[in-house]
Design an enzyme around this catalytic site. Structure first.
Site, mmCIF file in Angstrom:
data_model
loop_
_atom_site.group_PDB
_atom_site.id
_atom_site.type_symbol
_atom_site.label_atom_id
_atom_site.label_comp_id
_atom_site.label_asym_id
_atom_site.label_seq_id
_atom_site.Cartn_x
_atom_site.Cartn_y
_atom_site.Cartn_z
ATOM 1 N N ASP A 60 68.044 78.156 28.658
ATOM 2 C CA ASP A 60 67.580 79.167 29.606
ATOM 3 C C ASP A 60 65.981 79.347 29.753
ATOM 4 O O ASP A 60 65.468 80.279 30.059
ATOM 5 C CB ASP A 60 68.167 80.554 29.080
ATOM 6 C CG ASP A 60 67.681 80.828 27.520
ATOM 7 O OD1 ASP A 60 67.295 79.836 27.115
ATOM 8 O OD2 ASP A 60 67.693 81.770 27.269
ATOM 9 N N HIS A 263 53.458 53.728 37.780
ATOM 10 C CA HIS A 263 53.596 55.281 37.262
ATOM 11 C C HIS A 263 53.965 55.419 35.612
ATOM 12 O O HIS A 263 54.837 56.184 35.537
ATOM 13 C CB HIS A 263 54.893 55.603 38.150
ATOM 14 C CG HIS A 263 54.666 56.020 39.573
ATOM 15 N ND1 HIS A 263 55.650 55.854 40.509
ATOM 16 C CD2 HIS A 263 53.485 55.912 40.251
ATOM 17 C CE1 HIS A 263 55.090 56.164 41.727
ATOM 18 N NE2 HIS A 263 53.626 55.987 41.621
ATOM 19 N N ASP A 280 44.653 58.149 36.044
ATOM 20 C CA ASP A 280 44.969 58.601 37.455
ATOM 21 C C ASP A 280 45.433 59.983 37.166
ATOM 22 O O ASP A 280 46.526 60.113 36.615
ATOM 23 C CB ASP A 280 46.270 57.944 38.137
ATOM 24 C CG ASP A 280 46.428 58.271 39.378
ATOM 25 O OD1 ASP A 280 46.250 59.476 39.975
ATOM 26 O OD2 ASP A 280 47.204 57.519 40.215
ATOM 27 N N ASP A 291 43.560 64.022 43.586
ATOM 28 C CA ASP A 291 44.204 62.862 43.170
ATOM 29 C C ASP A 291 43.098 61.902 42.785
ATOM 30 O O ASP A 291 42.916 61.208 43.722
ATOM 31 C CB ASP A 291 45.236 62.644 44.113
ATOM 32 C CG ASP A 291 46.311 61.125 43.722
ATOM 33 O OD1 ASP A 291 46.094 60.760 42.482
ATOM 34 O OD2 ASP A 291 46.811 60.860 44.750
ATOM 35 N N HIS A 370 50.911 48.163 46.190
ATOM 36 C CA HIS A 370 51.155 49.616 46.677
ATOM 37 C C HIS A 370 50.123 49.583 48.158
ATOM 38 O O HIS A 370 49.375 48.817 48.465
ATOM 39 C CB HIS A 370 50.892 50.630 45.572
ATOM 40 C CG HIS A 370 49.581 50.510 45.144
ATOM 41 N ND1 HIS A 370 48.402 51.023 45.680
ATOM 42 C CD2 HIS A 370 49.100 50.234 43.950
ATOM 43 C CE1 HIS A 370 47.549 51.000 45.075
ATOM 44 N NE2 HIS A 370 47.910 50.420 43.846
ATOM 45 N N HIS A 374 47.719 57.803 50.881
ATOM 46 C CA HIS A 374 48.571 58.647 51.401
ATOM 47 C C HIS A 374 47.954 59.995 51.584
ATOM 48 O O HIS A 374 46.822 60.407 51.233
ATOM 49 C CB HIS A 374 49.701 58.951 50.279
ATOM 50 C CG HIS A 374 49.192 59.338 48.970
ATOM 51 N ND1 HIS A 374 48.807 60.583 48.686
ATOM 52 C CD2 HIS A 374 49.074 58.549 47.762
ATOM 53 C CE1 HIS A 374 48.430 60.613 47.360
ATOM 54 N NE2 HIS A 374 48.367 59.423 46.843
ATOM 55 N N HIS A 381 51.365 64.040 47.312
ATOM 56 C CA HIS A 381 51.786 63.062 48.622
ATOM 57 C C HIS A 381 52.308 63.805 49.526
ATOM 58 O O HIS A 381 53.479 64.291 49.684
ATOM 59 C CB HIS A 381 53.054 62.411 48.138
ATOM 60 C CG HIS A 381 52.661 61.128 47.122
ATOM 61 N ND1 HIS A 381 53.436 60.606 46.369
ATOM 62 C CD2 HIS A 381 51.555 60.688 46.569
ATOM 63 C CE1 HIS A 381 52.830 59.588 45.371
ATOM 64 N NE2 HIS A 381 51.644 60.165 45.475
ATOM 65 N N GLU A 404 43.015 54.207 47.544
ATOM 66 C CA GLU A 404 43.101 53.908 46.217
ATOM 67 C C GLU A 404 43.808 52.380 46.097
ATOM 68 O O GLU A 404 44.835 52.270 45.457
ATOM 69 C CB GLU A 404 44.220 54.728 45.595
ATOM 70 C CG GLU A 404 45.225 55.013 46.442
ATOM 71 C CD GLU A 404 46.499 56.012 45.415
ATOM 72 O OE1 GLU A 404 46.733 55.714 44.510
ATOM 73 O OE2 GLU A 404 46.918 57.030 46.219
ATOM 74 N N TYR A 408 46.437 44.592 39.574
ATOM 75 C CA TYR A 408 47.063 44.429 38.466
ATOM 76 C C TYR A 408 47.492 43.160 37.844
ATOM 77 O O TYR A 408 48.349 42.749 38.730
ATOM 78 C CB TYR A 408 48.425 45.527 38.574
ATOM 79 C CG TYR A 408 48.078 46.775 39.294
ATOM 80 C CD1 TYR A 408 47.578 47.767 38.627
ATOM 81 C CD2 TYR A 408 48.057 46.830 40.813
ATOM 82 C CE1 TYR A 408 47.074 49.139 39.389
ATOM 83 C CE2 TYR A 408 47.833 47.961 41.482
ATOM 84 C CZ TYR A 408 47.149 49.071 40.799
ATOM 85 O OH TYR A 408 46.919 50.184 41.408
ATOM 86 N N ARG A 425 42.527 50.442 39.370
ATOM 87 C CA ARG A 425 42.623 51.110 40.536
ATOM 88 C C ARG A 425 41.556 52.001 40.525
ATOM 89 O O ARG A 425 40.990 52.592 39.542
ATOM 90 C CB ARG A 425 43.876 52.009 40.674
ATOM 91 C CG ARG A 425 44.292 52.813 41.688
ATOM 92 C CD ARG A 425 45.697 53.169 41.974
ATOM 93 N NE ARG A 425 46.391 54.027 41.132
ATOM 94 C CZ ARG A 425 46.859 53.775 40.148
ATOM 95 N NH1 ARG A 425 47.456 52.489 39.875
ATOM 96 N NH2 ARG A 425 47.566 54.736 39.221
ATOM 97 N N GLU A 427 40.362 55.596 42.862
ATOM 98 C CA GLU A 427 41.199 56.294 43.868
ATOM 99 C C GLU A 427 40.078 57.543 44.120
ATOM 100 O O GLU A 427 39.712 58.311 43.158
ATOM 101 C CB GLU A 427 42.153 56.960 43.288
ATOM 102 C CG GLU A 427 42.895 57.861 44.399
ATOM 103 C CD GLU A 427 44.546 58.303 43.972
ATOM 104 O OE1 GLU A 427 44.870 58.136 42.523
ATOM 105 O OE2 GLU A 427 45.249 58.628 44.879
#
Ligand code: GLY
Ligand code: MN
Ligand code: MN
Length: 457
Positions: A60, A263, A280, A291, A370, A374, A381, A404, A408, A425, A427
């Site tokens: 709950d 991710h 990130d 972001d 990638h 975006h 996003h 970004e 890798y 990366r 960004e």
């Protein structure tokens, strides 16, 4: 572990105005959006938007409530169990809110509610009713309209209620009742509006970016070998909440090979001397997101190989930002990043062949899998089409995108050992303007030397 001075965010030059409370966007901004939408809906149409439901975390206990972005975009109203209706030309008021009635007992537990009177007085509704009366009132609003603008598929329960209301009206058609005969995807129109950010939206986004820049600055300065990824994550949460912001997505804090998992959100490993750390993390403030990604050496000094890869990604990111200008199409920044990353990987010996051939074969995808960006806005996003028909969309002032690129290199055996477990990366959030790219997340260390000196502070 090296001794370090504490890097107090109070020393940072970026000033952030303190919010006077929620709902910083002016009420007039929301009215303007409704007027724009109503012009498209027309006098024989009606637009209906439900609020987001309260979502259960476990048993709950609910997650902190977050209003649906489309609903908030048009209303500025952050309560669950609400429905907004726009009925252009309606004599008793075009903008109708259904919301929870006042209830002192419930408000003692869950906090205050606007109630229908509050919706009229503080949210510029023309007419307002308790949500419990919606079954009696909404069919009457539909009765005179031919077209219903509604987003199907977002909230299954509400889809069902809409069909029930229309079905009930159809049963009465033989007695001369006029029923809507056309359903139009509201998200299609609304998301195109949301793609073009107003001055007020850009300034909200600049604020979200500034807060995230402060958080990154604080966190990068805190990184030391032997710390755990979650300790660094905590620096972000602390800085975000200090400014009444929340995370806009689960922060990615990945050391070593974890930097190569796009991710990665476990954030529970130890940071090792000699590894890179990719972070990130962005925040949401007044319903607008930032972001930002930065990559750094855990011990404060890039190795030769780490720096070589870092320089490739940085060059790709700067070139992609340069291409984020009006008149270019959506894919131009990505094409620029692909070209530089392919050339760079070839130069350091990770790709073999001619650059045009490697690009044609998408050989870079083994290391850069990638896209370069975006849309970003109320959603991290964000909404908005990337193509018009079969063609990439042109960039126009008011659009905001992330830039970004990344490289890798996981532990695959065909890669020489010295390159393995390097994930980089970089960004930033970039607005397209009449006078070139506007980096909303500027002011954060980005050159390899800048990162190293921030870490030494
Ligand atoms: N933080 C998610 C992304 O960069 O798209
Ligand atoms: Mn990101
Ligand atoms: Mn992103």
């Amino acid at each position: 572990m090296r001794q370090k001075k504490t890097h107090s965010p109070a020393n940072l030059s970026l000033s952030i105005e303190r919010a006077a409370g929620p709902n910083q966007m002016k009420i007039e901004e929301f009215s303007k959006r409704r007027r724009t939408l109503m012009r498209m809906v027309g006098d024989d149409g009606i637009a209906i938007l439900p609020s987001a439901p309260v979502r259960t975390r476990s048993r709950d206990v609910a997650y902190r409530y977050r209003q649906d972005s489309d609903f908030y975009y048009l209303t500025g109203f952050a309560e669950p169990d609400s429905v907004a209706v726009l009925a252009p030309g309606r004599a008793n008021g075009e903008y109708i809110i259904f919301c929870r009635d006042k209830d002192p007992l419930r408000e003692q537990w869950d906090g205050s509610r606007a109630g229908p009177n509050g919706a009229l007085e503080n949210f510029a509704a023309d007419d307002a009713f308790p949500i419990d009366d919606i079954d009696d009132i909404l069919p009457g609003l539909l009765e005179t309209r031919s077209r219903v603008y509604y987003t199907m598929g977002a909230y299954a329960d509400f889809d069902h209620r809409i069909t029930e209301w229309v079905k009930a009206l159809r049963h009465r058609e033989s007695s001369g009742i006029h029923t809507p005969h056309e359903f139009i995807a509201l998200d299609h129109i609304l998301h195109d509006m949301r793609l073009y950010k107003s001055r007020a939206e850009i300034s909200a986004m600049r604020k979200a970016a500034k807060i995230a820049v402060r958080a990154h600055t604080r966190a990068i300065a805190a990184v030391r070998p032997g710390m755990f990824e979650y300790e660094i994550e905590a620096e972000y949460i602390h800085e975000f909440r200090r400014h009444d912001a929340t995370i806009s997505y689960a922060p990615i804090v990945g050391g070593g090979v974890n930097a190569c998992t796009l991710h990665y959100v476990e954030n529970n490993a130890e940071l090792k001397d000699g590894d890179l750390l990719l972070i990130d993390a962005g925040c949401e403030c007044d319903y607008y997101a930032s972001d930002i990604t930065r990559t750094m050496p855990v011990n404060g000094r890039f190795t030769g190989e780490q720096r070589a890869v870092y320089e490739i990604v940085l060059e790709a990111q700067l070139a992609a930002i340069e291409k984020t200008v009006k008149g270019n199409h959506w894919n131009d920044p990505h094409d620029a990043a692909v070209r530089i990353i392919t050339k760079g990987l070839r130069k350091i010996g990770l790709l073999d062949g001619t650059v045009p051939r490697l690009i044609k074969d998408q050989a870079y995808q083994e290391f850069f899998m990638h896209r370069t960006g975006h849309w970003i806005g109320m959603d991290v996003h964000d909404v908005g089409d990337y193509k018009v028909g079969d063609e990439w969309r042109f960039l126009e002032p008011g659009m905001v995108t992330t830039v970004e690129p990344g490289v890798y290199i996981t532990g695959d055996s065909h890669i020489p050992r010295k390159w393995r477990n390097i994930g980089v990366r970089i960004e930033d959030d970039v607005a397209v303007t009449n006078s070139g790219p506007d980096v909303l997340s500027k002011g954060l260390a980005k050159e390899a030397d800048e990162i190293e000196s921030l870490m030494a502070s």
